[in-house]
Design a protein around this motif. Structure first.
Motif, mmCIF file in Angstrom:
data_model
loop_
_atom_site.group_PDB
_atom_site.id
_atom_site.type_symbol
_atom_site.label_atom_id
_atom_site.label_comp_id
_atom_site.label_asym_id
_atom_site.label_seq_id
_atom_site.Cartn_x
_atom_site.Cartn_y
_atom_site.Cartn_z
ATOM 1 N N PHE A 199 56.779 30.451 70.879
ATOM 2 C CA PHE A 199 58.396 31.325 70.141
ATOM 3 C C PHE A 199 58.078 32.925 70.056
ATOM 4 C CE2 PHE A 199 61.570 33.045 69.238
ATOM 5 C CZ PHE A 199 63.376 32.299 69.836
ATOM 6 N N ILE A 200 57.199 32.681 68.368
ATOM 7 C CA ILE A 200 56.882 34.182 68.058
ATOM 8 C C ILE A 200 55.934 35.013 69.180
ATOM 9 C CG2 ILE A 200 56.015 34.862 66.762
ATOM 10 C CD1 ILE A 200 56.369 32.342 65.021
ATOM 11 N N ALA A 201 55.063 34.614 69.602
ATOM 12 C CA ALA A 201 54.284 35.063 70.137
ATOM 13 C C ALA A 201 54.848 35.590 71.597
ATOM 14 C CB ALA A 201 52.932 34.237 71.019
ATOM 15 N N PHE A 202 55.344 34.647 72.461
ATOM 16 C CA PHE A 202 56.994 35.816 73.291
ATOM 17 C C PHE A 202 57.471 36.218 73.152
ATOM 18 C CE2 PHE A 202 55.567 31.434 76.127
ATOM 19 C CZ PHE A 202 54.907 32.260 76.698
ATOM 20 N N LEU A 203 58.763 36.224 71.632
ATOM 21 C CA LEU A 203 58.887 37.715 71.494
ATOM 22 C C LEU A 203 58.019 38.707 70.651
ATOM 23 C CD1 LEU A 203 62.036 38.347 69.518
ATOM 24 C CD2 LEU A 203 60.771 37.299 67.689
ATOM 25 N N SER A 204 57.121 38.535 70.484
ATOM 26 C CA SER A 204 56.166 39.230 70.109
ATOM 27 C C SER A 204 55.775 40.235 71.638
ATOM 28 C CB SER A 204 55.103 39.553 69.262
ATOM 29 O OG SER A 204 53.660 39.762 69.292
ATOM 30 N N SER A 205 55.849 39.794 72.110
ATOM 31 C CA SER A 205 55.263 40.164 74.033
ATOM 32 C C SER A 205 56.495 40.596 74.092
ATOM 33 C CB SER A 205 54.912 39.223 74.873
ATOM 34 O OG SER A 205 53.090 38.649 73.917
ATOM 35 N N LEU A 206 57.559 40.617 74.193
ATOM 36 C CA LEU A 206 58.744 40.898 74.751
ATOM 37 C C LEU A 206 59.035 42.167 74.132
ATOM 38 C CD1 LEU A 206 61.151 40.711 76.582
ATOM 39 C CD2 LEU A 206 62.622 39.614 74.436
ATOM 40 N N ASN A 207 59.102 42.419 73.095
ATOM 41 C CA ASN A 207 59.010 43.619 72.181
ATOM 42 C C ASN A 207 57.959 44.531 72.297
ATOM 43 O OD1 ASN A 207 61.761 42.695 70.686
ATOM 44 N ND2 ASN A 207 60.944 41.909 69.339
ATOM 45 N N GLN A 208 56.349 44.628 72.489
ATOM 46 C CA GLN A 208 55.755 45.272 72.321
ATOM 47 C C GLN A 208 54.929 45.442 73.717
ATOM 48 O OE1 GLN A 208 53.298 45.026 68.464
ATOM 49 N NE2 GLN A 208 54.940 42.683 68.260
ATOM 50 N N PHE A 209 54.802 44.319 74.203
ATOM 51 C CA PHE A 209 53.992 44.078 75.549
ATOM 52 C C PHE A 209 54.916 45.699 76.529
ATOM 53 C CE2 PHE A 209 52.652 43.640 80.040
ATOM 54 C CZ PHE A 209 51.403 42.691 79.665
ATOM 55 N N PRO A 210 55.632 45.630 77.322
ATOM 56 C CA PRO A 210 56.438 46.825 77.622
ATOM 57 C C PRO A 210 55.820 48.583 77.408
ATOM 58 C CG PRO A 210 57.955 45.743 77.830
ATOM 59 C CD PRO A 210 56.716 45.498 76.681
ATOM 60 N N ALA A 211 55.358 48.359 76.234
ATOM 61 C CA ALA A 211 55.671 50.135 75.572
ATOM 62 C C ALA A 211 53.928 49.897 75.474
ATOM 63 C CB ALA A 211 55.574 49.884 73.909
ATOM 64 N N LEU A 212 53.224 48.911 75.267
ATOM 65 C CA LEU A 212 51.995 48.638 75.671
ATOM 66 C C LEU A 212 51.348 48.420 76.203
ATOM 67 C CD1 LEU A 212 51.197 46.291 72.228
ATOM 68 C CD2 LEU A 212 50.936 49.002 71.960
ATOM 69 N N LEU A 213 51.324 47.889 77.520
ATOM 70 C CA LEU A 213 50.720 47.363 78.670
ATOM 71 C C LEU A 213 51.336 47.440 80.214
ATOM 72 C CD1 LEU A 213 49.742 44.810 76.687
ATOM 73 C CD2 LEU A 213 47.608 45.925 77.771
ATOM 74 N N GLY A 214 52.301 47.982 79.914
ATOM 75 C CA GLY A 214 53.614 48.243 80.723
ATOM 76 C C GLY A 214 53.043 49.033 81.444
ATOM 77 N N GLU A 215 54.603 48.920 82.343
ATOM 78 C CA GLU A 215 54.456 49.918 83.843
ATOM 79 C C GLU A 215 54.151 51.320 83.194
ATOM 80 O OE1 GLU A 215 57.792 49.277 87.057
ATOM 81 O OE2 GLU A 215 58.379 48.078 84.977
ATOM 82 N N ARG A 216 54.745 51.640 82.176
ATOM 83 C CA ARG A 216 54.358 53.268 81.432
ATOM 84 C C ARG A 216 53.328 52.854 80.697
ATOM 85 N NH1 ARG A 216 57.767 56.480 79.822
ATOM 86 N NH2 ARG A 216 56.571 58.355 80.405
ATOM 87 N N GLY A 217 52.495 51.751 80.117
ATOM 88 C CA GLY A 217 52.291 51.657 78.752
ATOM 89 C C GLY A 217 50.806 52.630 78.384
ATOM 90 N N LEU A 218 50.896 52.479 77.676
ATOM 91 C CA LEU A 218 49.625 52.619 76.962
ATOM 92 C C LEU A 218 47.781 52.558 77.956
ATOM 93 C CD1 LEU A 218 49.253 52.562 72.681
ATOM 94 C CD2 LEU A 218 50.516 54.579 74.477
ATOM 95 N N LEU A 219 48.241 51.529 78.294
ATOM 96 C CA LEU A 219 46.872 50.492 78.924
ATOM 97 C C LEU A 219 47.786 49.995 80.222
ATOM 98 C CD1 LEU A 219 44.242 49.168 76.689
ATOM 99 C CD2 LEU A 219 44.551 51.865 78.449
ATOM 100 N N PRO A 220 48.328 50.648 81.203
ATOM 101 C CA PRO A 220 49.161 49.901 82.335
ATOM 102 C C PRO A 220 48.270 49.149 82.861
ATOM 103 C CG PRO A 220 49.585 52.755 81.976
ATOM 104 C CD PRO A 220 48.096 52.097 81.397
ATOM 105 N N VAL A 221 49.387 47.679 82.878
ATOM 106 C CA VAL A 221 48.893 46.638 83.334
ATOM 107 C C VAL A 221 48.949 47.067 85.013
ATOM 108 C CG1 VAL A 221 49.006 44.264 84.213
ATOM 109 C CG2 VAL A 221 49.880 44.922 82.094
ATOM 110 N N PRO A 222 49.329 47.289 85.814
ATOM 111 C CA PRO A 222 49.508 47.848 87.117
ATOM 112 C C PRO A 222 48.278 48.611 87.655
ATOM 113 C CG PRO A 222 52.051 48.209 86.649
ATOM 114 C CD PRO A 222 50.675 47.870 85.893
ATOM 115 N N GLU A 223 47.773 49.270 86.804
ATOM 116 C CA GLU A 223 46.224 50.218 87.077
ATOM 117 C C GLU A 223 45.090 49.471 86.781
ATOM 118 O OE1 GLU A 223 45.851 53.965 84.371
ATOM 119 O OE2 GLU A 223 47.696 54.459 85.024
ATOM 120 N N PHE A 224 45.536 48.263 85.641
ATOM 121 C CA PHE A 224 44.597 47.498 85.530
ATOM 122 C C PHE A 224 43.871 46.412 86.569
ATOM 123 C CE2 PHE A 224 43.054 42.496 83.680
ATOM 124 C CZ PHE A 224 42.473 43.090 83.192
#
Length: 511
Positions: free
Chosen positions: A28-53
């Protein structure tokens, strides 16, 4: 059903409750952490965008549901599903049904979170990510309240704890000399990635106590894990020692859910009978009387250790076929985990021991370990910006404040664990490697843009959403103040500026 006498461990009901619900809490904590941080870090406009990866690798080596495309919306739906499923397990809802229900629930958590981890790149490269995945897959086969916990699953869970603890101990013995000469804790509380509110008090303990801490750590990690496989009450005592030492680490720092994972998994060695003997006020379902009644109901076939067995005729299954099917599934999964344990076992004996490594694409049967060496000085990366046109030393430079990593000298560090602040952790690694990393330049670019998602990862934006003209990066030495220095200044850190690492840059420079 005498053929199943050896299959179950009814004396480990408390262990199953803690293992299932505890791992679900961590998911639960891991998914909450991802929900709060993943888009900014790795999302479509993140620091390391997953689509590019994903586009860069035509065939990802590890499984992920994002193989067929990533979107922030899909990520949020996956996190929402993970939160819902883990929440239901914490409440005990799937455990009320047949054993297949919690099995499918945990496998869903495992698959969803593995999909996130496998595209998380450097922001998900921590050992506790793969530990949570392996723990979730393992406890999936503990069954439900309709049947006693399977002995084989408790054994492979204890084997996971052994690898976690003994691997960490061997990494230290083979690592820096500070672990062998018992001086590691002279520095660790001050230089650890993210100090907690009590870290300074731990650091200021007398050095003889720091040496005792190291000795206790070696004993807890190199000796105690073997007793998880001993007869009771030795297994419960060993588990209790691991839990106590991990709680000590919880009090002294912030290590995401690493310590809490070890605490939860250590319950695989805890016997209901021993718990009630030590704590007579425990609930009736874990009492000696209830244990004796269960033993009588199960033909009186019991042994004193982790191998306690007895299922008899009162299996709780709707028929012999289902009992056979469930036993086959559990034994197959346990055999799989035992076979996959060969590679981490070989790694434990290797002179070139790997730390936090996976040997297969499913992240099962991993090797673990942390802090093979301890840094002696705490160097912090400081990011500053200014609105001035001319970025000289005389410009009005303002510092960006992070949630977890040290900043203002007088600020008390917060307790964040088991929540994981991924950006703050990677900021700690920069002085140990280099500031010239792709994600960090992307981070500077987002600051120059005053990107709202990125700024929400910080504790304070000194410009309140206004774009700075320039940003720069420097470093500084951080040391805990002594009792005398604190009384004089009321500051918990003594900060010594060092040098500029990245000279002032503006938007066009970083782009």
């Amino acid at each position: 059903m005498d053929w199943l006498l050896w299959f179950s461990a009814p004396d480990y009901q408390l262990a199953r409750v803690v293992l299932q619900r505890g791992i679900a809490v961590l998911f639960f904590i891991a998914f909450l952490s991802s929900l709060n941080q993943f888009p900014a870090l790795l999302g479509e406009r993140g620091l390391l965008p997953v689509p590019e990866f994903i586009a860069a690798f035509h065939r990802l080596r590890r499984p992920t549901l994002f193989r067929w495309g990533y979107s922030d919306r899909r990520l949020r739906w996956m996190c929402g599903a993970g939160l819902a499923i883990s929440g239901l397990i914490v409440l005990g809802v799937p455990q009320l049904g047949p054993p297949w229900v919690p099995l499918l629930a945990f496998l869903a958590l495992w698959g969803l979170y593995m999909s996130i981890v496998n595209v998380g790149q450097t922001f998900y490269s921590f050992g506790w990510e793969m530990l949570l995945l392996e723990a979730g897959f393992t406890v999936a086969f503990l069954g439900s309240d309709q049947s006693p916990p399977p002995t084989a699953v408790l054994l492979v869970t204890a084997w996971l704890v052994f690898r976690l603890e003994f691997g960490a101990g061997m990494i230290k013995i083979r690592g820096g000399s500070e672990w062998r000469n018992f001086t590691a804790l002279y520095y660790h509380h001050e230089t650890q990635p993210m100090p907690g509110p009590l870290s300074r008090q731990f650091h200021l303990l007398p050095k003889r106590l720091h040496r005792a801490e190291v000795a206790g750590n070696h004993f807890a990690q190199l000796v105690v894990p073997f007793f998880l496989f001993a007869p009771q009450p030795l297994a419960t005592i060993a588990a209790a020692l691991i839990i106590v030492t991990q709680l000590w680490l919880v009090l002294s720092g912030n290590f995401a859910w690493l310590n809490w994972s070890a605490i939860v998994l250590a319950f695989s060695g805890v016997s209901d009978r021993v718990v009630h003997a030590a704590l007579p006020f425990t609930p009736a379902r874990y009492s000696t009387a209830a244990w004796a009644d269960t033993a009588a109901a199960h033909d009186g076939v019991w042994s004193g250790g982790l191998f306690a067995g007895g299922l008899g005729e009162a299996t709780g299954y709707p028929g012999d076929v289902f009992a056979w099917a469930w036993a086959a599934v559990v034994l197959a999964a346990s055999l799989l985990l035992a076979v996959l344990g060969y590679w981490p076992a070989r790694n434990l004996l290797s002179r070139r021991q790997l730390m936090n490594a996976s040997f297969n694409r499913w992240q099962l049967g991993n090797t673990y370990g942390a802090f093979g060496s301890v840094t002696k000085h705490r160097v912090e990366i400081v990011v500053e910006g200014t609105l001035d046109d001319d970025p000289t030393e005389d410009a009005a430079w303002r510092e960006y404040r992070f949630k977890g990593k040290p900043g203002e000298p007088g600020r008390v560090p917060r307790q964040w664990a088991p929540y994981h602040l991924r950006l703050d952790w990677l900021m700690w690694f920069l002085p140990l490697r280099t500031v010239h990393e792709e994600w960090f330049y992307a981070f500077l670019f987002k600051l120059l843009e005053a990107d709202p998602a990125t700024l929400r990862l910080l504790r304070a934006d000194p410009f309140d959403g206004v774009r700075p003209r320039w940003v720069r990066v420097r470093n500084a030495l951080y040391e805990f103040s002594t009792h005398e220095e604190f009384r004089a200044t009321r500051e918990r850190w003594v900060v010594t500026p060092m040098r500029v690492l990245i000279r002032p840059v503006q938007l066009k420079d970083v782009a």
